[in-house]
Write an enzyme that holds these catalytic residues in place. Structure first.
Site, PDB file in Angstrom:
ATOM      1  CB  SER A 182       3.214   2.020   2.664  1.00  0.00           C
ATOM      2  OG  SER A 182       2.367   1.971   1.531  1.00  0.00           O
ATOM      3  CG  HIS A 210       5.587   3.777   5.876  1.00  0.00           C
ATOM      4  ND1 HIS A 210       4.989   3.100   6.919  1.00  0.00           N
ATOM      5  CD2 HIS A 210       4.578   4.134   5.046  1.00  0.00           C
ATOM      6  CE1 HIS A 210       3.686   3.031   6.718  1.00  0.00           C
ATOM      7  NE2 HIS A 210       3.406   3.648   5.590  1.00  0.00           N
ATOM      8  CE  LYS A 242       1.961   5.641   7.507  1.00  0.00           C
ATOM      9  NZ  LYS A 242       1.007   6.754   7.312  1.00  0.00           N
TER      10      LYS A 242
END
Length: 396
Positions: A182, A210, A242
């Protein structure tokens, strides 16, 4: 004399101030989109994890509203008592099909998912080997287990091989890695890592916070990107906050994994189920990304353009391979000052220092999204050029 609570609070905050590390989060005054409003300014938003632009997407909001009106504002209980609604299990089946796994279970957040899954699977006598740059939620999740814990050098299969060879055990062996890291934006070399893990009879555990929605066909993630999505010795966990634009965490893998977590994962057992609106929004997000490939296409077109232009200007983006694009400033004071100047230029990009990143590697982490226009990115690049030259980070 016993230390009082006000004294403890004062000392800790003073220490953070002296180190230049005290955080005061910016407050967004409009929805979290590619363009938003911060401190009364209209800005290009490079600080969000909203990769696909789903956080304020009308189709996703409409499904959330539909589920809210049909199923209510809240689930009303933990999942194991009276909080499991039909829509919860429908979405978990949808997620397992999307991930190409035998089962999937949704938990409250990506952070608590790591605590719940690692705490369930790892027991005394087991061995877990973790990448040195893994996310804080993995570190905290491992602290809660009684397994033997070892670290291998970042994304280094040879060092992983060494650590596994030097620590034999008759218990479960597990290799733990982020799929996409990240802070640096690099992708774990999963092919090599899984090869080494299998050599030693170890399970591979991938936190794809991610990578999900960013890599693999239709955003199925890092494990899919490397072709291991159906492997029974690979566990996928991640967040639904996300790329998917909502909130929650998930664990996907072997068909029996879900049932064990239902019975043993403490964050699942002792947390109220997700509100119906969250479930509706997530279901719509998975449908949308599979139906319309343009979201991921725009995400990667924007990523390639932004990285290339930053490199042309002379910035160090630290070898990032994904939409996470750090710009290295070194010391936190420089990164925080650059962030302040960028905001004055109409660009919202947050500086990060220790302990979020290692000392001497303070940076601004930028994330472009599918929603950014070329005008947005060119505005940001012009601002970066002015700020970088003013601070002596790039030449000119």
């Amino acid at each position: 004399m016993t230390l009082t609570l006000p004294e403890r609070l004062s000392r800790e905050l003073a220490g953070l101030r002296e180190q230049g590390l005290l955080i005061s989060p910016r407050v967004l005054e409009t929805a979290n989109r590619a363009r938003t409003r911060v401190d009364g300014r209209d800005v290009v938003n490079l600080a969000s994890n909203n990769y696909l632009g789903f956080a304020d997407h009308p189709e996703i909001k409409a499904r959330a509203a539909e589920y809210l009106h049909t199923w209510g504002a809240g689930a009303g209980a933990v999942r194991t008592i009276a909080g499991t609604l039909t829509i919860h299990e429908d979405f978990e089946r949808q997620l397992a099909e999307f991930k190409h796994t035998g089962s999937a279970l949704v938990l409250g957040s990506g952070f608590t998912t790591n605590q719940g899954v690692l705490g369930t699977l790892l027991q005394p006598g087991d061995l877990v080997v973790s990448d040195e740059l893994n996310h804080a939620s993995i570190i905290d999740g491992l602290r809660l287990t009684k397994a033997t814990k070892k670290i291998y050098r970042h994304s280094d299969p040879d060092d992983l091989d060494r650590v596994l060879a030097e620590n034999p055990t008759d218990g479960l062996k597990m290799v733990v890695t982020d799929g996409v890291f990240s802070m640096d934006g690099d992708i774990a070399p999963l092919g090599r890592l899984i090869e080494v893990a299998r050599k030693h009879g170890a399970v591979t555990y991938v936190d794809d916070a991610h990578g999900s929605g960013v890599l693999g066909e239709a955003g199925r993630g890092t494990v899919h990107h490397f072709g291991f999505e159906t492997a029974e010795d690979v566990i996928q966990v991640g967040t639904l906050s996300k790329a998917w634009g909502v909130v929650g965490g998930y664990a996907a893998g072997h068909a029996d994994l879900r049932q064990l977590l239902i019975n043993r994962a403490r964050p699942y057992l002792f947390s109220t189920a997700h509100p119906p609106a969250v479930v509706g929004a997530l279901s719509a997000a998975l449908e949308l990304v599979q139906r319309d490939p343009s979201f991921m296409e725009r995400l990667w077109d924007n990523t390639r353009f932004f990285k290339a232009e930053l490199a042309r200007l002379g910035f160090d983006t630290m070898g990032s391979q994904t939409p996470i694009t750090p710009v290295l400033f070194g010391e936190p004071e420089a990164a925080f000052e650059a962030s302040r100047r960028l905001l004055d230029e109409g660009v919202f990009a947050v500086g990060l220092g220790f302990p979020t990143v290692p000392r001497g590697q303070a940076r601004i982490r930028n994330i472009v999204t599918a929603e950014h226009t070329r005008d947005d990115l060119e505005h940001a690049l012009t601002a970066y050029e002015r700020v970088g030259r003013a601070l002596g980070v790039i030449g000119g």
